[in-house]
Every structure is written in structure tokens, then in C-alpha cells.
Design a protein around this motif. Sequence first.
Motif, PDB file in Angstrom:
ATOM      1  N   LEU A  78     -46.562  -4.395 -37.246  1.00 21.78           N
ATOM      2  CA  LEU A  78     -45.759  -3.665 -38.077  1.00 21.78           C
ATOM      3  C   LEU A  78     -44.492  -2.621 -37.619  1.00 21.78           C
ATOM      4  O   LEU A  78     -45.662  -1.463 -37.074  1.00 21.78           O
ATOM      5  CB  LEU A  78     -45.147  -3.935 -39.237  1.00 21.78           C
ATOM      6  N   GLU A  79     -43.610  -2.285 -37.528  1.00 23.05           N
ATOM      7  CA  GLU A  79     -43.218  -0.362 -37.403  1.00 23.05           C
ATOM      8  C   GLU A  79     -43.080  -0.194 -39.054  1.00 23.05           C
ATOM      9  O   GLU A  79     -42.980  -0.724 -40.181  1.00 23.05           O
ATOM     10  CB  GLU A  79     -41.994  -1.088 -36.851  1.00 23.05           C
ATOM     11  N   GLU A 134     -40.646  -0.793 -42.196  1.00 24.55           N
ATOM     12  CA  GLU A 134     -40.206  -1.904 -42.428  1.00 24.55           C
ATOM     13  C   GLU A 134     -40.259  -1.699 -43.844  1.00 24.55           C
ATOM     14  O   GLU A 134     -41.272  -1.060 -44.606  1.00 24.55           O
ATOM     15  CB  GLU A 134     -41.791  -2.680 -41.809  1.00 24.55           C
ATOM     16  N   GLU A 135     -39.437  -1.910 -44.629  1.00 23.12           N
ATOM     17  CA  GLU A 135     -39.095  -2.093 -46.042  1.00 23.12           C
ATOM     18  C   GLU A 135     -40.030  -2.605 -46.858  1.00 23.12           C
ATOM     19  O   GLU A 135     -40.725  -2.301 -48.048  1.00 23.12           O
ATOM     20  CB  GLU A 135     -37.746  -2.175 -46.331  1.00 23.12           C
ATOM     21  N   LYS A 136     -40.144  -3.921 -46.446  1.00 21.46           N
ATOM     22  CA  LYS A 136     -41.741  -4.453 -47.151  1.00 21.46           C
ATOM     23  C   LYS A 136     -42.545  -4.040 -47.207  1.00 21.46           C
ATOM     24  O   LYS A 136     -43.479  -3.396 -48.063  1.00 21.46           O
ATOM     25  CB  LYS A 136     -41.997  -5.611 -46.914  1.00 21.46           C
TER      26      LYS A 136
END
Length: 522
Positions: free
Chosen positions: A352-353, A356-358
Motif C-alpha cells: 500500500l501507499e 492511502e486514506e484508510k
Amino acid sequence: MVKKSIEILDTTLRDGSQAASISFTLRDKIKTAILLDELGVDYIEGGWPGSNPKDYEFFKEIKNYSLKNAKIAAFGSTRRKGIKPEEDVSLKSILDADTSVAVLFGKTWTLHVKEVLRTTLEDNLQIISDSVQFLRDHGIEVIFDAEHFYQGFKEDKEYALKVVNTAYEAGAKVVALADTNGGTLPHEVLEITRYIAERTKAKLGVHMHNDTGNAVANSLMGVVAGARHVQGTINGIGERTGNADLIQIIPSLLLKMGFKVLRNPDGLKRLKEVSSALYELAGIHPNPYQPYVGDNAFTHKAGVHADAVMKNTRAYEHIDPSIIGNQRKIVISELSGTANLVNYLDRLGLKLEKKEEKLKRALQTIKELEAKGYSFDLAPESALLVVLKELGYYEKLIDMKYWKVINENGLALAVVKVNSRIEAAEGDGPVNAVDNALRRCLVKDFPELESVKLTDYRVVLPGEIKNTESVVRVTIEFTDGKNTWRTEGVSQSVIEASIMALVDGLDYYLQINKKLKPLLTI
């Protein structure tokens, strides 16, 4: 250009054993000697054969082992005043030890000569000369430890220099300058050692104690000033506040100062292993903050640090931890950034980056939980459960509807309702009882939990948390025989906190093995 060599003499088995609360058995001493030889030190000071039967037995027993790198040295004192060398008990015990090397200590400080030995300055020089010559005549290599050298130098530097030259002229291979009471500071060591090095042909060594917290720095300053022989102990154990820590000195000499150190070219990679083994043999809990080898020596907690290290390790690491057998760790906490989470997810195979909002929402939840008493740098897997839930990878596999614990009159009984099953179990304590009851409910659906064991259980009182009553934090460590993980629970009740940590630990294992691994192999 050929690198200059520094000899390393390890005195863990002699000076180190003089530390309070440490007592090595004969078997411990043999194991330590073998470890030190494999590390590649030049000399192992095995003990003082004239002081106790155990040390005497060590010198007999170690002959049954073929050491590859190190010479075994016996420790002893110069002859007593008015006694011939051949009649002196200490010198005879060195001969009886039948070693090729002797470490002989003698007086340097005029205070000791006059008030402890109660003899003249000239007689003390004769004592030193006779003792060194006696051992040399018997074919023994002599390292002379000039006791209280730096204290003696400050009182009478010309006499201190005479002691060094007397030992050298009598045949000592090395004259080690000892800061016996540990009171000398690094700039003094540099100046005094350099003064002596410029006025003697003797090969100089240094033997430092840590009473001002400068034993390692003093040792390195001694080398800068011209010493080519360093004495110390593994992990710095020793009398009072300890000796110079060879675990810090060896890599500093080799990696930072460019000297050739250790006879085993691969010895540096075993540094953490040797440190850990000696802590265990000494019965001391390892220092996680110990330079180079401590568990936290290459641990990154702040988000800025973690992000930078993931881009370029040199940003916050002075060496590659693998060089000395350690490893990098990035922990999760209220100080973390999303980079910390990305690092853990990457280990699980999830890419993931950090933007990432999550992940940002998961991090906010983690910080809120830490404000309530959690400490996820101690139990990162509980934090990872939060992340997996936010990312949508989590599936509810353990549904605990009810629990009850009875702990009285020597009886620990737990009743639980989990995944629509009700089970009861006894245990050695309330936590063990709940664990047993939980497993009875779960192993029918998840037989792999049979391999999961609890290996550590800790309770901490973080104190009063803002806007609530005092809570307890319980951390539990688990293993399946291959991997280990830790989870936490926080509550006003130690039993409830324990159950929270217990359920999280089993849940994490199931999430990784039942939910996450099949997803990653598709």
C-alpha cells in the motif's frame, strides 16, 4: 595500506565475575571461553587460579578444548614484599595453571606503594621486575597491568613512567594502563596515555572501569593516544558500575576507526549472539538500549524516522545492523506515521501507499487507543488488527458473547460462550482457565490453534488516563513454533484486559493464516 591491529583481552571470566549478583559455574566459564574464542578475541583471562578452586579447575578443564583463536591467560599479583618469586603463592599458582600467558598486576600509585604495600618506591620497582622476570624465565608471556595507573600518574607522573619502563625492561609484552577506580575522564586519558606513549618503548594497553560512565570512551581515547591492546568485558559487566564494554569497543575500533580487530574475520557478525549468550549465562536481563546489539539499537518509532529509513537506511542508522548480527525494527505507536504501518503491511505481503486514506484513519484509531493506555510498540499485532479492519481484510472469526471467571479457594474456573458454543475449563490461574475454555470452543473450527502457545504474560499499570479511572495494560506473547507475536488489552480489570489480549492473539493468528494468506496466494 595494511590496517594496524588492536589486541583484545577479554576479562569477563575474571573482572566480569567480580560484578555483584553474578556467579559463573565452571560449565558457564567453559561455555564463555568457547564463545569468546569463536568471536575471535586475542586473549581470554580465565580467572585468578590462586584465589579459588573454581578458577583453578577452569585452567585444567579448558585444556580439553581446542581453541582456534584465543590464548588463555591466568591472572595474578606481583610477589609479596620480602618473598622470593619462587616462593610466592600467587606466582606459583600461575605456574600451576600451566598457561602460555599471565596477566600480572602491580602497584603504580605511590599511595598504594607506601600505605598499602608499606614499602619503598624502589622496592616496588624491584618487586615488579622480579615478578615479570620470573614468569618470563618460565617461558610465560606476560601482560603487566599497572594498577591505578591514571591516579598514580596524577600524583607522581615520573614514578608512573618508571613503573611502565620497569615492567617493559623485565620482559612484559604489554603494559596495560588501568583506570582502576574509573574516575578518569576521556580528555585526561588522551593526554596521559599520549604522554607515556611518547616516552616509552613498551607496547601499551588500556583497562578501563565505568564509574563515570566513560569506560568505552576512555578505551577509545587510549587507542587514539597510542595504545594497541584493549581490555574489557562482554556487556561491560564488572565490579561496581562495570568495565569497558567490548561489545561497543570492538565494532567502534573496526568500523569507525579502521583498526584490524578479532582473529575471526566473521566474528563481528556474532556480536549480538555473544552478547545475548553472556546475559543469559550471567542471569541478567539484556539491555534493550545497549549500543550496537540492543533490541532497540536499530528500532525506529517516530514517523519521520521510519519514513526516512524506508527510503534510505543511512538517514537514521550509523551502520547496517546485520553487520553485527542485529536487525532493523520499525514499531507502531502514537508517534508513528503511515510509513510505520506500510512497513508492517509489507512484511505481510500487502503493498500500500502511505498516502492511502484508510491507513490514515487506521493510524488515527491507533493513536486514540494509545491515549487510552495501549502501547503498540510492545504489541504491534493488536495495532495490525485495527489496520486490517480499516482496510477491509478482516473477517470476524472469534465472536465472544460471554465470559465468567471464578478464582477463589485455589480454584480457577472459566466459562465462555464463543461462536455459539459454551465451554468451561479449569486452569493454573484465571488467564490459563480462560485460554483453556476458549480453545475448547475454537479448535473444533480451527484445529491449527493447537500449535499456538503462550510464552510471556506481563501486566503494567500505566497510571490514570485522562477522563477515566486507572487502567491496567496486559501484554501476551504467543508462538506457533515458527513465529512470535504480541497483543494487548487495556481495561480497569486485569482479567478483562487479559482476555482482550488473549482473544486478539488468537484472532491475529487466524486472520493471518485463514484470511490473509489465501488472499495473497491467489
